[in-house]
Design a protein around this motif. Structure first.
Motif, short mmCIF file in Angstrom:
data_model
loop_
_atom_site.label_atom_id
_atom_site.label_comp_id
_atom_site.label_asym_id
_atom_site.label_seq_id
_atom_site.Cartn_x
_atom_site.Cartn_y
_atom_site.Cartn_z
N ARG A 267 0.83 -1.20 0.00
CA ARG A 267 0.00 0.00 0.00
C ARG A 267 0.87 1.26 0.00
O ARG A 267 0.60 2.23 -0.70
CB ARG A 267 -0.94 -0.03 1.20
CG ARG A 267 -2.17 0.82 1.00
CD ARG A 267 -3.20 0.64 2.09
NE ARG A 267 -3.85 -0.67 2.04
CZ ARG A 267 -4.22 -1.36 3.12
NH1 ARG A 267 -3.99 -0.87 4.33
NH2 ARG A 267 -4.81 -2.52 3.01
N GLY A 268 1.95 1.18 0.82
CA GLY A 268 2.87 2.33 0.90
C GLY A 268 3.51 2.63 -0.45
O GLY A 268 3.57 3.79 -0.89
N SER A 270 2.37 1.76 -3.43
CA SER A 270 1.33 2.25 -4.35
C SER A 270 1.13 3.74 -4.14
O SER A 270 1.07 4.52 -5.09
CB SER A 270 0.00 1.54 -4.10
OG SER A 270 0.14 0.16 -4.37
N GLN A 271 1.01 4.10 -2.86
CA GLN A 271 0.76 5.51 -2.52
C GLN A 271 1.90 6.40 -3.07
O GLN A 271 1.66 7.44 -3.67
CB GLN A 271 0.63 5.62 -0.99
CG GLN A 271 -0.25 6.76 -0.49
CD GLN A 271 -1.63 6.81 -1.18
OE1 GLN A 271 -2.34 5.81 -1.26
NE2 GLN A 271 -1.99 7.96 -1.71
N ALA A 272 3.13 5.94 -2.87
CA ALA A 272 4.30 6.69 -3.34
C ALA A 272 4.27 6.82 -4.86
O ALA A 272 4.50 7.89 -5.43
CB ALA A 272 5.59 5.99 -2.89
N ILE A 274 1.63 6.67 -6.82
CA ILE A 274 0.53 7.56 -7.22
C ILE A 274 0.98 9.03 -7.15
O ILE A 274 0.76 9.82 -8.07
CB ILE A 274 -0.73 7.30 -6.35
CG1 ILE A 274 -1.35 5.94 -6.72
CG2 ILE A 274 -1.77 8.41 -6.50
CD1 ILE A 274 -2.44 5.44 -5.79
N GLN A 275 1.63 9.35 -6.04
CA GLN A 275 2.09 10.75 -5.88
C GLN A 275 3.09 11.12 -6.98
O GLN A 275 3.00 12.20 -7.57
CB GLN A 275 2.72 10.94 -4.49
CG GLN A 275 1.67 11.05 -3.39
CD GLN A 275 2.26 10.98 -1.99
OE1 GLN A 275 3.45 10.72 -1.84
NE2 GLN A 275 1.44 11.21 -0.99
N GLU A 291 -7.00 10.35 -8.25
CA GLU A 291 -6.51 9.40 -7.24
C GLU A 291 -7.42 8.16 -7.21
O GLU A 291 -6.95 7.03 -7.15
CB GLU A 291 -6.46 10.06 -5.86
CG GLU A 291 -5.92 9.12 -4.80
CD GLU A 291 -5.09 9.83 -3.74
OE1 GLU A 291 -4.61 9.11 -2.86
OE2 GLU A 291 -4.94 11.06 -3.79
N VAL A 295 -5.95 4.43 -7.51
CA VAL A 295 -6.01 3.53 -6.35
C VAL A 295 -6.46 2.12 -6.78
O VAL A 295 -6.06 1.11 -6.20
CB VAL A 295 -6.95 4.11 -5.27
CG1 VAL A 295 -7.37 3.05 -4.26
CG2 VAL A 295 -6.24 5.23 -4.53
#
Length: 318
Positions: A267-268, A270-272, A274-275, A291, A295
């Motif tokens: 998840r971490g 993926s989040q990075a 995406i940003q 977003e 996601v």
């Protein structure tokens, strides 16, 4: 000489010899009337699974409960429970219900159903309150009866308060409790004084006969041994089950942590990603992906998009 009784009447085989034996139907009738106190006393019983004295040796694990029927067609199931067994109330209900169901065949009418009554003598405690005798029927909380066709009685022997030696017992149910709780270890003479009803002369006689007849005595010992083995087997099974459950819980926890870490890491990342994607799209002046849409993509898909954007940036800068 003084004859001491060394037979425990609560051992299933002994109980069956006492209460499941056509030779001693007087005992069964007296016992049923003592426990049930029917408005019209029971005067005769028919045994649906009488004890078979020939079959002792081969019959090691025959079911030793007592099934009988009276002249009104009421069914009785009498059994002793010496070991603490799980789900006993459910089992007693199941047995009593089975005795009810078995009466009805194709085309029979429900009005022909006769009461099915289970009676269980218990060597342990089942309920936290004081009375040793509980009678269960289908009633409302406010005591309106639905039907008398299903009834279960429990008699918890440890709750019976043995009166002092000079008290004369007058209640027949107390006399039977006294007999089951206190016969073993007493002399025949003391017991006969305590239990003056003639029916108990006969019951005491059955205990004497078992202790003097080699075959019966051997069978009695075999039942005791079987019970001990059964208890230790159950104990070992419960211990093994507990251990494997504990191990399962520990392994599950470890696996859960590992999976949680993996998922958290993913998840971490993926989040990075995406940003970074949104930032690069901004730099490259491309329409920005929302977003919510990003996601839903997998880590691989996000990395593909990111690689693609990095290539474009690289081209533009070179």
């Amino acid at each position: 000489g003084v004859l001491m009784i060394d037979i425990d009447p609560t051992v299933d085989f002994v109980c069956k010899m006492l209460l499941g034996n056509p030779k001693h139907s007087r005992l069964t009738i007296h016992f049923l009337n003592a426990v049930l106190r029917p408005v019209v006393p029971i005067v005769e019983v028919e045994y649906l699974n009488p004890i078979n004295e020939q079959a002792f040796e081969d019959d090691k694990l025959s079911i030793l409960d007592i099934l009988a029927r009276d002249h009104f067609g009421r069914r009785f199931n009498i059994e002793v429970q010496r070991t603490s067994q799980g789900w006993l109330p459910e089992r007693l209900t199941y047995y009593a219900a089975t005795q009810l169901v078995e009466q009805i065949g194709e085309g029979d009418h429900y009005q022909n159903l006769r009461p099915s009554i289970g009676i269980c003598l218990l060597k342990g405690r089942l309920f936290p309150d004081d009375p040793y005798h509980h009678q269960f029927r289908l009633r409302t909380v406010g005591n309106v009866e639905l039907t008398d066709r299903l009834e279960i009685h429990t008699l918890e022997l440890p709750k019976y308060q043995v009166p002092s030696d000079n008290v004369v017992l007058t209640d027949p149910q107390d006399e039977w409790m006294e007999f089951f709780c206190g016969a073993q270890g007493r002399t025949v003479e003391t017991l006969r004084k305590r239990l003056a009803s003639p029916v108990f002369m006969e019951a005491i006689g059955v205990l004497e006969m078992i202790s003097k007849t080699p075959d019966q005595r051997r069978y009695y010992q075999a039942r005791l041994k079987w019970e001990l083995d059964e208890n230790s087997r159950r104990f070992a099974e419960a211990a093994a089950r507990e251990e494997s459950e504990a191990r399962g819980r520990a392994e599950g926890l470890a696996e859960g942590l590992e999976r949680g870490l993996e998922r958290g890491l993913e998840r971490g990342l993926s989040q990075a990603n995406i940003q970074q994607i949104q930032m690069l799209q901004g730099v490259l002046r491309l329409p920005q992906s929302s977003e919510a849409r990003l996601v839903e993509l997998s880590l691989e898909q996000l990395q593909d998009i990111l690689n693609d954007l990095q290539v474009q940036l690289h081209r533009r800068l070179s």
